[in-house]
Scaffold this motif. Sequence first.
Motif, mmCIF file in Angstrom:
data_model
loop_
_atom_site.group_PDB
_atom_site.id
_atom_site.type_symbol
_atom_site.label_atom_id
_atom_site.label_comp_id
_atom_site.label_asym_id
_atom_site.label_seq_id
_atom_site.Cartn_x
_atom_site.Cartn_y
_atom_site.Cartn_z
ATOM 1 N N LEU A 119 25.791 152.304 -75.796
ATOM 2 C CA LEU A 119 25.933 151.337 -76.892
ATOM 3 C C LEU A 119 25.557 151.898 -78.264
ATOM 4 N N PRO A 120 24.445 152.623 -78.414
ATOM 5 C CA PRO A 120 24.162 153.198 -79.743
ATOM 6 C C PRO A 120 25.234 154.177 -80.220
ATOM 7 N N SER A 121 25.801 154.937 -79.291
ATOM 8 C CA SER A 121 26.874 155.862 -79.658
ATOM 9 C C SER A 121 28.117 155.103 -80.107
ATOM 10 N N LEU A 122 28.431 154.018 -79.428
ATOM 11 C CA LEU A 122 29.572 153.210 -79.831
ATOM 12 C C LEU A 122 29.370 152.584 -81.204
ATOM 13 N N MET A 123 28.176 152.106 -81.460
ATOM 14 C CA MET A 123 27.884 151.501 -82.762
ATOM 15 C C MET A 123 27.961 152.553 -83.872
ATOM 16 N N THR A 124 27.451 153.743 -83.603
ATOM 17 C CA THR A 124 27.543 154.826 -84.577
ATOM 18 C C THR A 124 28.994 155.203 -84.833
ATOM 19 N N GLY A 125 29.796 155.271 -83.781
ATOM 20 C CA GLY A 125 31.216 155.567 -83.944
ATOM 21 C C GLY A 125 31.927 154.512 -84.768
ATOM 22 N N LEU A 126 31.554 153.250 -84.589
ATOM 23 C CA LEU A 126 32.152 152.173 -85.367
ATOM 24 C C LEU A 126 31.811 152.303 -86.841
ATOM 25 N N VAL A 127 30.546 152.588 -87.134
ATOM 26 C CA VAL A 127 30.127 152.758 -88.534
ATOM 27 C C VAL A 127 30.840 153.949 -89.159
ATOM 28 N N VAL A 128 30.928 155.050 -88.448
ATOM 29 C CA VAL A 128 31.590 156.242 -88.976
ATOM 30 C C VAL A 128 33.081 155.981 -89.185
ATOM 31 N N SER A 129 33.718 155.272 -88.262
ATOM 32 C CA SER A 129 35.146 155.002 -88.423
ATOM 33 C C SER A 129 35.407 154.055 -89.596
ATOM 34 N N ILE A 130 34.523 153.100 -89.821
ATOM 35 C CA ILE A 130 34.658 152.240 -91.001
ATOM 36 C C ILE A 130 34.482 153.060 -92.270
ATOM 37 N N PHE A 131 33.521 153.977 -92.263
ATOM 38 C CA PHE A 131 33.317 154.864 -93.409
ATOM 39 C C PHE A 131 34.545 155.731 -93.652
ATOM 40 N N GLN A 132 35.119 156.271 -92.577
ATOM 41 C CA GLN A 132 36.310 157.111 -92.718
ATOM 42 C C GLN A 132 37.500 156.303 -93.224
ATOM 43 N N ALA A 133 37.646 155.087 -92.746
ATOM 44 C CA ALA A 133 38.767 154.260 -93.204
ATOM 45 C C ALA A 133 38.591 153.865 -94.668
ATOM 46 N N THR A 134 37.357 153.643 -95.080
ATOM 47 C CA THR A 134 37.093 153.257 -96.461
ATOM 48 C C THR A 134 37.328 154.412 -97.419
ATOM 49 N N THR A 135 36.854 155.597 -97.048
ATOM 50 C CA THR A 135 36.951 156.744 -97.950
ATOM 51 C C THR A 135 38.185 157.598 -97.705
#
Length: 89
Positions: free
Chosen positions: A26-42
Motif C-alpha cells: 500500500l505505501p508503494s502504491l500511494m507513492t506511485g500515485l503521488v509520483v504519477s500525479i506529479f508527472q501528469a502535472t509537470t
Amino acid sequence: MTIDVAGDIIAQGLKLVLTISVVAILPSLMTGLVVSIFQATTQINEQTLSFLPRLVMTMLVLVFAGKWMLTQLLDFTLLIFEQAAALAG
C-alpha cells in the motif's frame, strides 16, 4: 482433522498473507500515485522518477515493518505446529 479446522487454518493463513501484503504494498502504491500525479502535472515522463521513489518506499517499509511481519509469521507458524501437535494426539 475436520473440514472446519482445515478451513479455519486456511482462513487464518490467507488473512495473514493479505495483511502482510497490504502493509508492504500500500505505501508503494500511494507513492506511485503521488509520483504519477506529479508527472501528469509537470509533463515529465522520466522512468526513473516513477520507479525509484516506489523502490525507496518499499525498502523503508520493509526496514520499519519487517520485524512486525516476521513476528506475525512466526506466531502463525507456532500456532500451526501447536494445532498439529494437538490434533495428532
